[in-house]
Design a protein around this motif. Structure first.
Motif, PDB file in Angstrom:
ATOM      1  N   ARG A 107       0.835  -1.194   0.000  1.00 10.64           N
ATOM      2  CA  ARG A 107       0.000   0.000   0.000  1.00 10.64           C
ATOM      3  C   ARG A 107       0.871   1.245   0.000  1.00 10.64           C
ATOM      4  O   ARG A 107       2.007   1.228   0.498  1.00 10.64           O
ATOM      5  CB  ARG A 107      -0.950   0.005   1.192  1.00 10.64           C
ATOM      6  CG  ARG A 107      -0.295   0.044   2.541  1.00 10.64           C
ATOM      7  CD  ARG A 107      -1.342   0.041   3.650  1.00 10.64           C
ATOM      8  NE  ARG A 107      -0.701   0.048   4.944  1.00 10.64           N
ATOM      9  CZ  ARG A 107      -1.360   0.075   6.093  1.00 10.64           C
ATOM     10  NH1 ARG A 107      -2.668   0.105   6.102  1.00 10.64           N
ATOM     11  NH2 ARG A 107      -0.716   0.082   7.238  1.00 10.64           N
ATOM     12  N   PRO A 150      -4.106  -9.894  11.910  1.00 11.13           N
ATOM     13  CA  PRO A 150      -4.236  -8.485  11.527  1.00 11.13           C
ATOM     14  C   PRO A 150      -3.980  -8.331  10.031  1.00 11.13           C
ATOM     15  O   PRO A 150      -3.193  -9.090   9.446  1.00 11.13           O
ATOM     16  CB  PRO A 150      -3.124  -7.803  12.333  1.00 11.13           C
ATOM     17  CG  PRO A 150      -2.814  -8.734  13.454  1.00 11.13           C
ATOM     18  CD  PRO A 150      -3.044 -10.109  12.904  1.00 11.13           C
ATOM     19  N   LYS A 151      -4.626  -7.377   9.409  1.00  8.38           N
ATOM     20  CA  LYS A 151      -4.534  -7.244   7.953  1.00  8.38           C
ATOM     21  C   LYS A 151      -3.091  -7.092   7.492  1.00  8.38           C
ATOM     22  O   LYS A 151      -2.694  -7.619   6.460  1.00  8.38           O
ATOM     23  CB  LYS A 151      -5.369  -6.046   7.493  1.00  8.38           C
ATOM     24  CG  LYS A 151      -6.849  -6.333   7.543  1.00  8.38           C
ATOM     25  CD  LYS A 151      -7.611  -5.479   6.550  1.00  8.38           C
ATOM     26  CE  LYS A 151      -9.065  -5.893   6.471  1.00  8.38           C
ATOM     27  NZ  LYS A 151      -9.968  -5.012   7.136  1.00  8.38           N
ATOM     28  N   TRP A 152      -2.308  -6.344   8.256  1.00 13.29           N
ATOM     29  CA  TRP A 152      -0.924  -6.129   7.831  1.00 13.29           C
ATOM     30  C   TRP A 152      -0.171  -7.454   7.745  1.00 13.29           C
ATOM     31  O   TRP A 152       0.593  -7.696   6.821  1.00 13.29           O
ATOM     32  CB  TRP A 152      -0.209  -5.167   8.789  1.00 13.29           C
ATOM     33  CG  TRP A 152       1.042  -4.638   8.168  1.00 13.29           C
ATOM     34  CD1 TRP A 152       1.162  -3.560   7.351  1.00 13.29           C
ATOM     35  CD2 TRP A 152       2.350  -5.210   8.272  1.00 13.29           C
ATOM     36  NE1 TRP A 152       2.448  -3.415   6.936  1.00 13.29           N
ATOM     37  CE2 TRP A 152       3.203  -4.410   7.480  1.00 13.29           C
ATOM     38  CE3 TRP A 152       2.870  -6.314   8.947  1.00 13.29           C
ATOM     39  CZ2 TRP A 152       4.571  -4.679   7.364  1.00 13.29           C
ATOM     40  CZ3 TRP A 152       4.214  -6.586   8.823  1.00 13.29           C
ATOM     41  CH2 TRP A 152       5.055  -5.778   8.046  1.00 13.29           C
ATOM     42  N   CYS A 153      -0.434  -8.325   8.699  1.00 12.91           N
ATOM     43  CA  CYS A 153       0.241  -9.625   8.709  1.00 12.91           C
ATOM     44  C   CYS A 153      -0.230 -10.510   7.560  1.00 12.91           C
ATOM     45  O   CYS A 153       0.530 -11.285   6.999  1.00 12.91           O
ATOM     46  CB  CYS A 153      -0.017 -10.346  10.016  1.00 12.91           C
ATOM     47  SG  CYS A 153       0.644  -9.481  11.424  1.00 12.91           S
ATOM     48  N   GLN A 161      -1.078  -9.474   4.724  1.00 10.61           N
ATOM     49  CA  GLN A 161      -0.415  -8.970   3.525  1.00 10.61           C
ATOM     50  C   GLN A 161       1.062  -9.317   3.510  1.00 10.61           C
ATOM     51  O   GLN A 161       1.678  -9.413   2.462  1.00 10.61           O
ATOM     52  CB  GLN A 161      -0.546  -7.436   3.466  1.00 10.61           C
ATOM     53  CG  GLN A 161      -1.954  -6.927   3.321  1.00 10.61           C
ATOM     54  CD  GLN A 161      -2.568  -7.392   2.046  1.00 10.61           C
ATOM     55  OE1 GLN A 161      -1.996  -7.238   0.995  1.00 10.61           O
ATOM     56  NE2 GLN A 161      -3.727  -8.003   2.138  1.00 10.61           N
ATOM     57  N   ASN A 162       1.631  -9.445   4.695  1.00  5.16           N
ATOM     58  CA  ASN A 162       3.082  -9.652   4.808  1.00  5.16           C
ATOM     59  C   ASN A 162       3.354 -10.853   5.711  1.00  5.16           C
ATOM     60  O   ASN A 162       3.909 -10.709   6.799  1.00  5.16           O
ATOM     61  CB  ASN A 162       3.742  -8.390   5.395  1.00  5.16           C
ATOM     62  CG  ASN A 162       3.420  -7.152   4.572  1.00  5.16           C
ATOM     63  OD1 ASN A 162       4.070  -6.855   3.581  1.00  5.16           O
ATOM     64  ND2 ASN A 162       2.369  -6.442   4.978  1.00  5.16           N
ATOM     65  N   GLU A 167       6.591 -11.383   7.662  1.00 11.09           N
ATOM     66  CA  GLU A 167       7.177 -10.311   8.450  1.00 11.09           C
ATOM     67  C   GLU A 167       6.475 -10.114   9.793  1.00 11.09           C
ATOM     68  O   GLU A 167       6.750  -9.158  10.503  1.00 11.09           O
ATOM     69  CB  GLU A 167       7.165  -9.012   7.632  1.00 11.09           C
ATOM     70  CG  GLU A 167       8.105  -9.108   6.424  1.00 11.09           C
ATOM     71  CD  GLU A 167       8.005  -7.895   5.515  1.00 11.09           C
ATOM     72  OE1 GLU A 167       8.121  -6.775   6.016  1.00 11.09           O
ATOM     73  OE2 GLU A 167       7.821  -8.097   4.299  1.00 11.09           O
ATOM     74  N   CYS A 168       5.547 -10.977  10.123  1.00 18.30           N
ATOM     75  CA  CYS A 168       4.874 -10.884  11.427  1.00 18.30           C
ATOM     76  C   CYS A 168       5.392 -12.002  12.324  1.00 18.30           C
ATOM     77  O   CYS A 168       5.649 -13.105  11.865  1.00 18.30           O
ATOM     78  CB  CYS A 168       3.367 -11.045  11.252  1.00 18.30           C
ATOM     79  SG  CYS A 168       2.546  -9.492  10.945  1.00 18.30           S
TER      80      CYS A 168
END
Lengths: 577, 577
Positions: free
Chosen positions: A68, A566-569, A571-572, A575-576
């Motif tokens: 994003r 979580p959405k960020w995780c 997507q990645n 990296e979580c």
């Protein structure tokens, strides 16, 4: 003079225009900056429809992940939903097993622009396909909230062809579930061609098609991948889900929701653990009627799912069924040991028992139209000691030998049903397998995974359905990765692989009911569905993102599936922590 | 002659009547027998409204449990709901702590027959009480599905009296929550008198009242216990629930649902872990505005709940807030280590940081009207090493000493808010307590229960809120009995008991969102609510049945709370394994 005046006038107006443009530009830019502090900014906006776009999404060519970024004055990115569908792993669940080639370009339309054709010589198949296409349209309509999105001249034409020789729409153990899905584009038309040998295959193709269609949040219209070639068929025949409606009464609406979820994940057997009694229902509304079973069967048939009813007939039963003189002892119902009324032993040596049980089986086979039946279990170890003391007829030894008993039950059932039962399923640990016929018996293994019953039974030439309790009992809350990564057949010799018929997730409802079942069932059962359909290698690259997309689809169809992170995780995923 | 004819005629008619009665009786009886086989019988009945009653319920005088039995020709039993409310343990949750005397007789009415009076000299209290009584009526209306059940002349008159000196409706740490509830009967009128010193007390009384009202499934009208004396007040002041809306965006509808559940269980602090940033929201609809915070505060106030906002200000933050020159290093957002954007350190030695943080705190205090604030934490150990290398100003030592920093944050905040902050709450493990002022600081202990921070901090004269992660972190799925039986103050000296201010259940939403939260939150948070309100002895007699009744109430108000077990086990808690 006049010319000069005009030119001066134009120059002044030009300057004014420029000034206005500048002011507008600065305002827009400043507003853009303000939006960095949404907490302050949003307080003025009532209807939550913010005009300013927070994010745009770009497919990162190296990682093949959607990244994003803050949009500039001119936006080059896409919405998240469209980025997800055109970047990185293919967003189909379960993953197709054959040829898989998808374009990364999209085509916009709205749900009213879908046209359908059916090509088949079988009347029953055609009838079901008409309904199935209606269902597809309904599911697409749900996500297409705008009435007139998309370009008006655009069209999506779906043609379904079923060429096999079988005029039956229901899943049998030998039904061919293969399908081919082709999407091609012709100026303002998308042609979708689905080809299969059976109704079931065609239905699966339509399910896959629905996963290649999504709603773009920005353009507010539907999109479809504009070119695709998919050849697909499952690794395992039997892909089941058990729902226990005895320990809690599950209303029909929740059963239908479960069947919806199963269809979305191409699970094909609904193992319905059903009370045959008014004793489990505390109020008048907590019973299932024959009409209910018929309705569930019809709902399931359309979705490519076989209903397999299991009722308790051995020592988890008792006066729920009138056995005449066949209940061997006069103990009160053993309520405590099985936590639902009634629990009682039956005397399987009496011919009356055989008659009564066969009758019940026949009842259910007629209602569900199935070619296999689940015999249940709980035979060998659980003979009530109170009962043993009272009746010399019933001993542990007798129960150990009840492979013969089962044969007599099923033998009679076959007779009543006109010779249609070719297979019966029985829980492992219920019997002495020496007495069972491996050509008709399928064993459902429900022990801990380390016991390796699969290999043992496969060596004895029994077909096996795996339901390892530490991995696939969803009421024990296994993490979805635990469900997904379990491959009980991984170490099985190739010559024995065919005995692994498939697997089944079990939802025992001691502490689960209609209000919590979705959350505990999904997306874990979806994870099993891919294990059984695609049997992918043991790595999780891209799986979480793809399963998460599938989870969002399920939520949009009214199923309260759990979120994976979580959405960020999502997507990645690497990296979580 | 005429007389004889008449008498003969009467005799013939009498015989006919008797014959008809006999036939009717046999039919009824046979139908009754048939109902033993509901599976067969029900197939003819379309609308699921079976006229035949399966069960009736009798209060067993020895065990004080409701026992079901098959109704005879004449029924002496009651419906399950009425039996539950009048047999065995008192069905109030949380259990009142003072005088508790309830009649076992019931009174029938319908929701339109409720009249209300308010007696108070405080305008604001009166305004809220009007709304609160509307809410009570609404909640009762939900369960009263029939329009005109009950006897027409029956009336329930509810009189609420608030006599304290405080014209404020919001919970403060020293608010008196005591109430008295009296129910008396006068022929066809039930008089309910609720007396309290504060709005909060009165509200709790109305909540208890709503638990003494239920719907009888047979008579299809509302019932209320016809006589009661209840004196009640909580053991612990602070009874909180944390909801993390940063790792997942939780829409307002789900927050409201959570507040409904809290109110039903007399929890009084909603600890809202809130993102102060657009970075956590992936789409425009995933942000909270100031109006949202105001709306949630108003919704909570009415339900006797204080909203306590926590935002991240230390090293879980970063460019979500504009710190000017105060972010000490130019590392990219530490997305990976805290799984939501952004994660960054701030430099607490710069005066700008203090100014910015105080401003945010003031913002929220103005919005929520709270007299205490949650400072957050994550100070001591989590300094990003990349950041330490880049900036000599930020060292671990400096963070270790940040009790002083906290003081400066809060000092400034107090100034901005007009001297209203008397208390601030901080997570344990965040600081060196030597630098903190125990008269203003409350410590929220979130370590494992075996660490016994409570005793340590109490000895240092800090007030403590307990949130032991192995017991009261609901996202870790503790069994409700684990939540319920945990009494961290059990071994605390009596002189230190007052430092135990209360407890808080935490719902961290890494893998939970609006679709699954109800199931994981309830009834576990209700179990904590009774621990904090009533602090009962450590036994479970009757608790499961009572909690199960409370769970049914929650479900009827739209909360998807988990079921505790099969119905038979809930009725017979000592006889299930």
């Amino acid at each position: 003079m006049r010319h000069n005046f005009l030119s001066a006038f134009i120059q002044i107006r030009l300057k004014t225009y420029l000034a206005i443009l500048c002011i507008l530009f600065v305002c827009t830019f400043y507003w853009g900056l303000l939006s960095l502090k949404p907490f302050t900014q949003h307080s003025q906006i009532k209807n939550r429809q913010l005009k300013f776009k927070y994010w745009e999404w770009i497919c990162d060519p190296n990682s093949q992940q959607c990244k994003r970024r803050i949009p500039g004055i001119v936006s080059f990115g896409t919405s998240l939903s469209t980025c997800l569908m055109t970047c990185g792993p293919v967003q189909i669940w379960p993953l197709p097993t054959g040829t898989l080639s998808l374009s990364r370009n999209t085509f916009s339309f709205n749900h009213k622009q879908i046209k359908t054709n059916i090509i088949t010589s079988h009347k029953r198949v055609e009838e079901k396909l008409i309904k199935c296409l209606q269902l597809l349209k309904k599911n697409i309509e749900v996500i297409d909230r705008e009435e007139d999105g998309g370009l008006l001249e655009n069209e999506v034409i779906v043609t379904v062809t079923v060429t096999g020789s079988i005029n039956d729409v229901r899943y049998m153990l030998n039904t061919d579930e293969t399908y081919r899905l082709l999407i091609s584009k012709n100026i303002s038309t998308i042609n979708v061609a689905i080809h299969a040998l059976t109704y079931l295959g065609a239905r699966h193709g339509l399910e896959t098609l629905s996963q290649l269609i999504w709603r773009d949040d920005e353009s507010k219209c539907l999109k479809i991948i504009d070119k695709a070639v998919i050849h697909d068929s499952p690794y395992f025949t039997y892909r089941g889900l058990l729902l226990d409606t005895k320990h809690q009464h599950i209303p029909l609406r929740a059963i239908y929701r479960t069947l919806d979820g199963m269809a979305m994940n191409k699970l094909n057997v609904f193992h319905w653990y059903l009370p045959y009694s008014r004793y489990t229902g505390y109020t008048n509304s907590e019973v299932y009627t024959k009409d209910d079973v018929r309705a569930v069967t019809e709902y399931a048939d359309l979705r490519g799912i076989r209903v397999s009813v299991e009722i308790d007939t051995a020592n988890h039963t008792g006066f729920e069924i009138d056995y005449g003189d066949s209940t061997p002892c006069n103990t009160p119902p053993r309520e405590s040991s099985c936590s639902v009324l009634p629990c009682e032993n039956t005397n399987s040596t009496k011919s009356n028992t055989t008659r009564v049980v066969s009758e019940k089986y026949t009842d259910f086979l007629n209602l569900t139209g199935s070619d296999f039946i689940h015999i249940g279990g709980e035979f060998s170890d659980a003979v009530d000691s109170r009962c043993q003391n009272q009746s010399s007829e019933v001993t542990k030894t007798e129960y150990k030998n009840n492979g013969l008993v089962l044969d007599s039950y099923v033998g009679n059932t076959t007779g009543s049903h006109g010779g249609n039962i070719k297979h019966f399923i029985v829980w492992s640990k219920s019997f002495d397998s020496n007495n069972l016929n491996s050509s008709t018996t399928i064993i459902q293994s429900r022990v801990e995974s380390l016991w390796n019953e699969l290999e043992r039974f496969a060596n004895e030439k029994f077909r096996v359905i795996v339901s390892h309790r530490d991995k696939w009992y969803l009421d024990k809350l296994p993490h979805w990765t635990t469900v997904y990564r379990h491959r009980p057949w991984a170490d099985l010799e190739m010559s024995l692989r065919d005995y692994a018929l498939g697997g089944e997730a079990c939802v025992w409802t001691h502490t689960i009911d209609e209000h919590s079942m979705d959350t505990l069932m999904w997306p874990q059962a979806a994870a099993l569905a891919e294990r059984l359909w695609s049997d992918p290698e043991d790595h999780l690259d891209g799986v979480m993102t793809r399963l998460s997309t599938q989870r969002e689809r399920m939520v949009s169809r009214g199923i309260d599936a759990s979120v994976l992170g979580p959405k960020w995780c999502l997507q990645n995923p690497n990296e979580c922590n």
